[in-house]
Scaffold this motif. Sequence first.
Motif, short mmCIF file in Angstrom:
data_model
loop_
_atom_site.label_atom_id
_atom_site.label_comp_id
_atom_site.label_asym_id
_atom_site.label_seq_id
_atom_site.Cartn_x
_atom_site.Cartn_y
_atom_site.Cartn_z
N PHE A 1 -23.04 -42.76 24.25
CA PHE A 1 -21.97 -43.31 23.43
C PHE A 1 -21.98 -42.58 22.07
N PRO A 2 -21.08 -41.63 21.85
CA PRO A 2 -21.02 -41.00 20.53
C PRO A 2 -20.64 -42.04 19.47
N ILE A 3 -21.31 -41.97 18.34
CA ILE A 3 -21.06 -42.89 17.23
C ILE A 3 -20.33 -42.12 16.14
N LEU A 4 -19.14 -42.59 15.80
CA LEU A 4 -18.31 -41.92 14.79
C LEU A 4 -18.20 -42.79 13.55
N ASP A 5 -18.11 -42.15 12.39
CA ASP A 5 -17.88 -42.92 11.17
C ASP A 5 -16.39 -43.18 11.01
N ILE A 6 -16.04 -43.85 9.94
CA ILE A 6 -14.65 -44.27 9.74
C ILE A 6 -13.71 -43.08 9.59
N ASP A 7 -14.28 -41.91 9.25
CA ASP A 7 -13.46 -40.72 9.07
C ASP A 7 -13.51 -39.80 10.28
N GLN A 8 -13.87 -40.37 11.43
CA GLN A 8 -13.81 -39.68 12.72
C GLN A 8 -14.84 -38.57 12.86
N ARG A 9 -15.92 -38.61 12.09
CA ARG A 9 -16.98 -37.61 12.22
C ARG A 9 -18.11 -38.17 13.09
N VAL A 10 -18.64 -37.35 14.00
CA VAL A 10 -19.73 -37.79 14.87
C VAL A 10 -21.02 -37.80 14.06
N VAL A 11 -21.61 -38.98 13.92
CA VAL A 11 -22.82 -39.10 13.08
C VAL A 11 -24.08 -39.38 13.89
N GLY A 12 -23.93 -39.86 15.13
CA GLY A 12 -25.11 -40.17 15.94
C GLY A 12 -24.71 -40.52 17.36
N VAL B 1 -26.78 -37.92 7.89
CA VAL B 1 -25.38 -38.30 8.07
C VAL B 1 -25.21 -39.63 8.81
N TYR B 2 -26.32 -40.23 9.26
CA TYR B 2 -26.23 -41.47 10.05
C TYR B 2 -27.07 -42.56 9.40
N HIS B 3 -26.39 -43.62 8.95
CA HIS B 3 -27.04 -44.75 8.31
C HIS B 3 -26.54 -46.03 8.99
N LYS B 4 -27.41 -46.66 9.78
CA LYS B 4 -27.00 -47.79 10.60
C LYS B 4 -26.43 -48.94 9.76
N ARG B 5 -26.91 -49.07 8.54
CA ARG B 5 -26.48 -50.19 7.69
C ARG B 5 -25.00 -50.11 7.34
N SER B 6 -24.40 -48.94 7.47
CA SER B 6 -23.02 -48.80 7.04
C SER B 6 -22.10 -48.27 8.13
N ILE B 7 -22.58 -48.24 9.39
CA ILE B 7 -21.76 -47.75 10.51
C ILE B 7 -21.59 -48.86 11.54
N LEU B 8 -20.37 -49.04 12.00
CA LEU B 8 -20.07 -50.00 13.06
C LEU B 8 -19.42 -49.26 14.22
N TYR B 9 -19.95 -49.45 15.41
CA TYR B 9 -19.43 -48.75 16.58
C TYR B 9 -18.01 -49.22 16.87
N GLY B 10 -17.12 -48.24 17.08
CA GLY B 10 -15.75 -48.54 17.47
C GLY B 10 -14.77 -48.73 16.33
N LEU B 11 -15.25 -48.84 15.10
CA LEU B 11 -14.32 -49.07 13.99
C LEU B 11 -13.38 -47.90 13.80
N HIS B 12 -13.86 -46.68 14.04
CA HIS B 12 -13.00 -45.50 13.89
C HIS B 12 -11.78 -45.58 14.81
N ALA B 13 -11.96 -46.18 15.99
CA ALA B 13 -10.87 -46.25 16.97
C ALA B 13 -10.03 -47.50 16.82
N ASN B 14 -10.63 -48.58 16.31
CA ASN B 14 -9.98 -49.89 16.35
C ASN B 14 -9.53 -50.42 14.99
N LYS B 15 -9.71 -49.62 13.93
CA LYS B 15 -9.45 -50.16 12.59
C LYS B 15 -7.99 -50.59 12.40
N GLU B 16 -7.06 -49.84 12.96
CA GLU B 16 -5.65 -50.23 12.78
C GLU B 16 -5.31 -51.48 13.57
#
Length: 540
Positions: free
Chosen positions: A206-217, A238-253
């Motif tokens: 499962f690629p983990i992307l940040d809110i700006d669509q960059r792969v961080v982990g 580039v990967y900090h679990k405290r500030s990353i939520l899986y799926g937010l990049h795809a589902n924010k809208e």
Amino acid sequence: MSEFIPDDKIADVRNTADIVDLISEYVVLKKVGKNFLGLCPFHAEKTPSFTVSPEKQIFHCFGCGQGGNVFNFVMQYQNLSFPEAVRFVAKKYGIEISARNMSAAQKRKFAQREKLFQINEDAVDYFRKALVDTSSGERGRKYLAKRRMTPEVIERFWLGYAPMGWNNIVRYFSSKKVPLDDVETTGLVIAKKGGYYDRFRDRIIFPILDIDQRVVGFGGRSLDNSLPKYLNSPETPVYHKRSILYGLHANKEMCRKAGSVFIVEGYFDLLSLYCHGIKNVVATLGTALTQEHLRILKGYAREFILVFDSDNAGIKAAERSLSLFAEEKANIRIVILPEGRDPDSYVFEVGSEGFLRRVERALGIMEFLIASAIDKYGLSPEGKIRIVDALKGPLRSLANGVSRSVYVRDLSERLNIDESVILREIRDSKGSEKKRVSPVKPQGGSRLEETLIAIMLQAPQILGSFNVRKIVASLETVALKKVGEMILQRVDANVPVTAADLIAQTEDPEIRNVISSLSCLLYTSPSPRDLSTSRMPSSA
């Protein structure tokens, strides 16, 4: 900090960027008059006090006092340095910035981050190809079919497969001439004596992307339930679990559109809900919810719905999150699933309509706490004592007196204890209360001094109408006097006076916050004659 990037290039980026457009990616903004209003991402608040001015291209929060221009927002929100923030904004608007003016340390840090992002993107390509186009990927394809993942979900979330074997990723990046110590920094490989081996083996990826669509982990799920069942990338630059939520990049809208967000624990919990058309959902990444998570989510939704497993671990995870929601003054509901179910299995069992019917019965924060306490301690005399002791803190923390009264009455009826006894316990509890965040204002500033600087900021064209220099020189408030002097310097140089330019001119956060505050305030301003004749400090 501008020595790393030419001033004209900084100005070009600042003038191209639209602060409302950029901040809207992270904060829900509503137009109110000329400005936009939202919940501050930098402190807990329930009533919006975070103001963004499209005319002045600045932001200011009248709750915590933070303010500035587009770069200051990015620096605080993304935890970046000034040069990094300029490059971040420039990239969004397609403006290229040369790295030749950076220091050696800045160049190394910038290059490392870009290198890690590129390695992660290459790894995504490898894992996806391994899933779709190789015979070894048949194991992964069968597993995803068993989990009823649709082709749309597999494609949308870039799911992949890490083949069996200890050195597939090692050989892949070696063939691309990528130094393996850099690959190790991403967490994709692990160092051993004399070499490296793959972290992820025979797992769904499962690629983990940040809110700006960059792969961080990455996250990996074993196919045969071998332990650990789930494996995640370690913390990296580039990967900090405290500030990353899986799926937010795809589902924010979708979260924004619905005004609510479901918070689940696992990758497949999120993907299964997505398969059923429920797309306003995010997942934690093997860690408890954090304050950073909630402040990010407040930019996309007004209501938070926790959907944790019905087992003890899920209940405890929900309880641990409640104090954070209370501290952040967030609107929360909790869905309790039938015993033995998790969101993944439950939504496939009852479908989206059945799941949403269950959501309609979701409990509020106090309802959940009361139900959980009764279930945990029982209704024996000793159990009732422990229930009241457990709930007196949360009841005391309720700011709304009506809400407190309603829940005290409910608890009184359930426990068959007089309301006055419970109220006395609440009053006697010594739980510490959080201090309210008060607006940051220049110390010692009088209303008249603030008004003068506000007028100079908002209507500099009238400065020639009265002896402003003498008045500025006599100001007692150091921060206000400094801002006045900055304005006069620009007037003397025949340079336009704008809040955004003044903010860009200073690195002092107090001065920056004063400028943004007074620029966003609307004053009933005295006339120049009133200012010139009013009794000012000192000799004015």
